[in-house]
Design a protein around this motif. Structure first.
Motif, PDB file in Angstrom:
ATOM      1  N   GLU A 161      -5.530   2.584 -11.795  1.00 46.75           N
ATOM      2  CA  GLU A 161      -4.317   2.069 -11.279  1.00 46.75           C
ATOM      3  C   GLU A 161      -3.202   3.021 -11.137  1.00 46.75           C
ATOM      4  O   GLU A 161      -2.431   2.905 -10.863  1.00 46.75           O
ATOM      5  CB  GLU A 161      -3.575   1.881 -13.012  1.00 46.75           C
ATOM      6  N   LEU A 162      -3.753   4.262 -10.644  1.00 44.96           N
ATOM      7  CA  LEU A 162      -2.945   5.569 -10.642  1.00 44.96           C
ATOM      8  C   LEU A 162      -3.497   6.007  -9.275  1.00 44.96           C
ATOM      9  O   LEU A 162      -4.631   6.311  -8.516  1.00 44.96           O
ATOM     10  CB  LEU A 162      -3.187   6.326 -11.993  1.00 44.96           C
ATOM     11  N   MET A 163      -2.511   6.587  -8.614  1.00 46.09           N
ATOM     12  CA  MET A 163      -2.496   7.355  -7.940  1.00 46.09           C
ATOM     13  C   MET A 163      -2.853   9.119  -7.983  1.00 46.09           C
ATOM     14  O   MET A 163      -1.992  10.180  -7.962  1.00 46.09           O
ATOM     15  CB  MET A 163      -1.516   7.298  -6.292  1.00 46.09           C
ATOM     16  N   ALA A 164      -3.638   8.971  -8.693  1.00 45.69           N
ATOM     17  CA  ALA A 164      -3.738  10.450  -8.930  1.00 45.69           C
ATOM     18  C   ALA A 164      -5.226  10.742 -10.107  1.00 45.69           C
ATOM     19  O   ALA A 164      -6.131   9.950  -9.775  1.00 45.69           O
ATOM     20  CB  ALA A 164      -3.142  10.450 -10.820  1.00 45.69           C
ATOM     21  N   MET A 165      -5.587  12.151 -10.562  1.00 47.98           N
ATOM     22  CA  MET A 165      -6.981  12.134 -10.353  1.00 47.98           C
ATOM     23  C   MET A 165      -6.392  13.484 -11.587  1.00 47.98           C
ATOM     24  O   MET A 165      -5.692  13.784 -11.925  1.00 47.98           O
ATOM     25  CB  MET A 165      -8.158  12.700  -9.589  1.00 47.98           C
ATOM     26  N   ASN A 208       4.389  -9.724  -5.027  1.00 49.85           N
ATOM     27  CA  ASN A 208       4.637  -8.222  -6.152  1.00 49.85           C
ATOM     28  C   ASN A 208       2.559  -8.735  -6.912  1.00 49.85           C
ATOM     29  O   ASN A 208       2.244  -9.568  -7.133  1.00 49.85           O
ATOM     30  CB  ASN A 208       5.492  -9.170  -7.685  1.00 49.85           C
ATOM     31  N   SER A 209       2.393  -6.973  -6.992  1.00 49.12           N
ATOM     32  CA  SER A 209       0.632  -7.247  -7.431  1.00 49.12           C
ATOM     33  C   SER A 209       0.907  -6.974  -8.989  1.00 49.12           C
ATOM     34  O   SER A 209      -0.125  -7.069  -9.591  1.00 49.12           O
ATOM     35  CB  SER A 209       0.775  -5.948  -7.009  1.00 49.12           C
ATOM     36  N   ASP A 210       1.657  -7.254  -9.737  1.00 52.04           N
ATOM     37  CA  ASP A 210       1.406  -7.225 -11.340  1.00 52.04           C
ATOM     38  C   ASP A 210       1.511  -9.035 -11.635  1.00 52.04           C
ATOM     39  O   ASP A 210       2.343  -9.280 -12.272  1.00 52.04           O
ATOM     40  CB  ASP A 210       2.807  -6.617 -12.059  1.00 52.04           C
ATOM     41  N   PRO A 211       0.643  -9.439 -11.859  1.00 52.27           N
ATOM     42  CA  PRO A 211       0.126 -10.786 -12.563  1.00 52.27           C
ATOM     43  C   PRO A 211       0.959 -10.888 -13.978  1.00 52.27           C
ATOM     44  O   PRO A 211       1.893 -11.829 -13.731  1.00 52.27           O
ATOM     45  CB  PRO A 211      -1.238 -10.548 -13.204  1.00 52.27           C
ATOM     46  N   ARG A 263      -7.797  -8.019 -11.190  1.00 52.56           N
ATOM     47  CA  ARG A 263      -8.261  -8.838  -9.541  1.00 52.56           C
ATOM     48  C   ARG A 263      -8.595 -10.409 -10.035  1.00 52.56           C
ATOM     49  O   ARG A 263      -9.884 -10.350 -11.044  1.00 52.56           O
ATOM     50  CB  ARG A 263      -8.616  -8.701  -8.264  1.00 52.56           C
ATOM     51  N   GLU A 264      -8.015 -11.452  -9.364  1.00 52.26           N
ATOM     52  CA  GLU A 264      -7.645 -12.850 -10.097  1.00 52.26           C
ATOM     53  C   GLU A 264      -9.304 -13.168  -8.907  1.00 52.26           C
ATOM     54  O   GLU A 264      -9.069 -12.406  -7.855  1.00 52.26           O
ATOM     55  CB  GLU A 264      -6.494 -13.566  -9.346  1.00 52.26           C
TER      56      GLU A 264
END
Length: 280
Positions: free
Chosen positions: A52-56, A231-234, A194-195
């Motif tokens: 969910e994040l652009m991170a590590m 929107n990407s959030d369901p 994802r659906e």
């Protein structure tokens, strides 16, 4: 690499001549990492890569590195450093030059798809910076007055590992409270959520129609539909689509149909009914 695949079963590791390819890190299939065969990749086992994040982040080093962008070293933004107190723990938040581990990952970045719903996790622009000598002049000019920086969170990450997304949302709220234009930690919908249903295509037709008859559509409805579709959030999509029903039922539906819809939506057994027939 066994430990990495143990944490992330969908990660694919392949070898091509003297290169090692790592695919689906973060569960993201829009790019892969291409390392030289002699590169020591054990550092990857020390990090978590949240989809969910652009991170590590590393629990051992108590540090989360959120991938940002190249920015002017004179910018006031990168001078920002503050303590963030969350659920009894204090975290130090600051902008800093990327870690050596991040540089290895960004330098190994390769696009796998022409488009990426995750913006390639911001890795592409870092990769371009690290190979600036190979870029055409019109592209390298973009980096002339910039250096790469990331947003870093330091603290006892083991305390928030399960709630890392909630932590990020809360941090975003407070950062935007004090600075309306502050860059936020981007939170993506998880690829594992994802659906799986098939999206209807072409309405009742087998092919895209050769002619479309348009009618005037309420501009407010058009705005809501556009926001909902993109929107990407369901959860947010559901809310926006429901707003379409609310708006249309209030302004366009006959009162008798509206009453029947309200009756259905108030039915306590609504979610259990497999088939509901609404007779006009």
């Amino acid at each position: 690499m066994e430990k990495l695949q143990e944490h992330y079963p969908k990660v694919e590791i392949t070898q091509e001549e003297d290169k090692i390819h790592i695919q689906n890190l973060w569960g993201d299939d829009s790019f892969f990492l291409r390392f030289d065969e002699e590169t020591d990749l054990n550092f990857l086992n020390e990090y978590f890569f949240p989809p969910e994040l652009m991170a590590m982040y590393s629990l051992e080093n108590n540090k989360m590195e959120v991938f940002a962008f190249p920015v002017s070293p004179e910018s006031d933004l990168i001078k920002r450093k503050f303590d963030f107190n969350f659920r009894g723990e204090t975290f130090v938040c600051k902008w800093a030059e990327p870690s050596d581990e991040f540089i290895k990952i960004a330098s190994a970045f390769r696009e796998q798809k022409e488009e990426s719903r995750t913006a390639y996790r911001n890795l592409r622009q870092f990769r371009d910076y690290y190979r600036i000598d190979e870029l055409p002049k019109f592209l390298s000019k973009y980096f002339e007055d910039k250096k790469p920086f990331n947003f870093v969170v330091e603290g006892n990450l083991s305390k928030i590992q399960v709630d890392i997304i909630e932590f990020s949302r809360t941090l975003n709220f407070y950062m935007s409270y004090f600075d309306r234009e502050t860059p936020a930690i981007q939170i993506l919908s998880s690829p594992y959520d994802r659906e799986t249903f098939n999206l209807p295509c072409y309405s009742l037709f087998d092919t895209f129609p050769s002619s479309i008859n348009a009618t005037d559509i309420d501009s407010i409805l058009l705005d809501i539909i556009s926001v909902a579709n993109n929107n990407s959030d369901p959860r947010l999509r559901f809310i926006f689509y429901y707003q379409i029903l609310e708006y249309a039922s209030y302004y366009f539906l006959k009162s008798d149909i509206k009453d029947k819809l309200n009756y259905i939506l108030r039915d306590l057994m609504f979610l259990s009914n497999q088939k509901i027939t609404l007779k006009a």
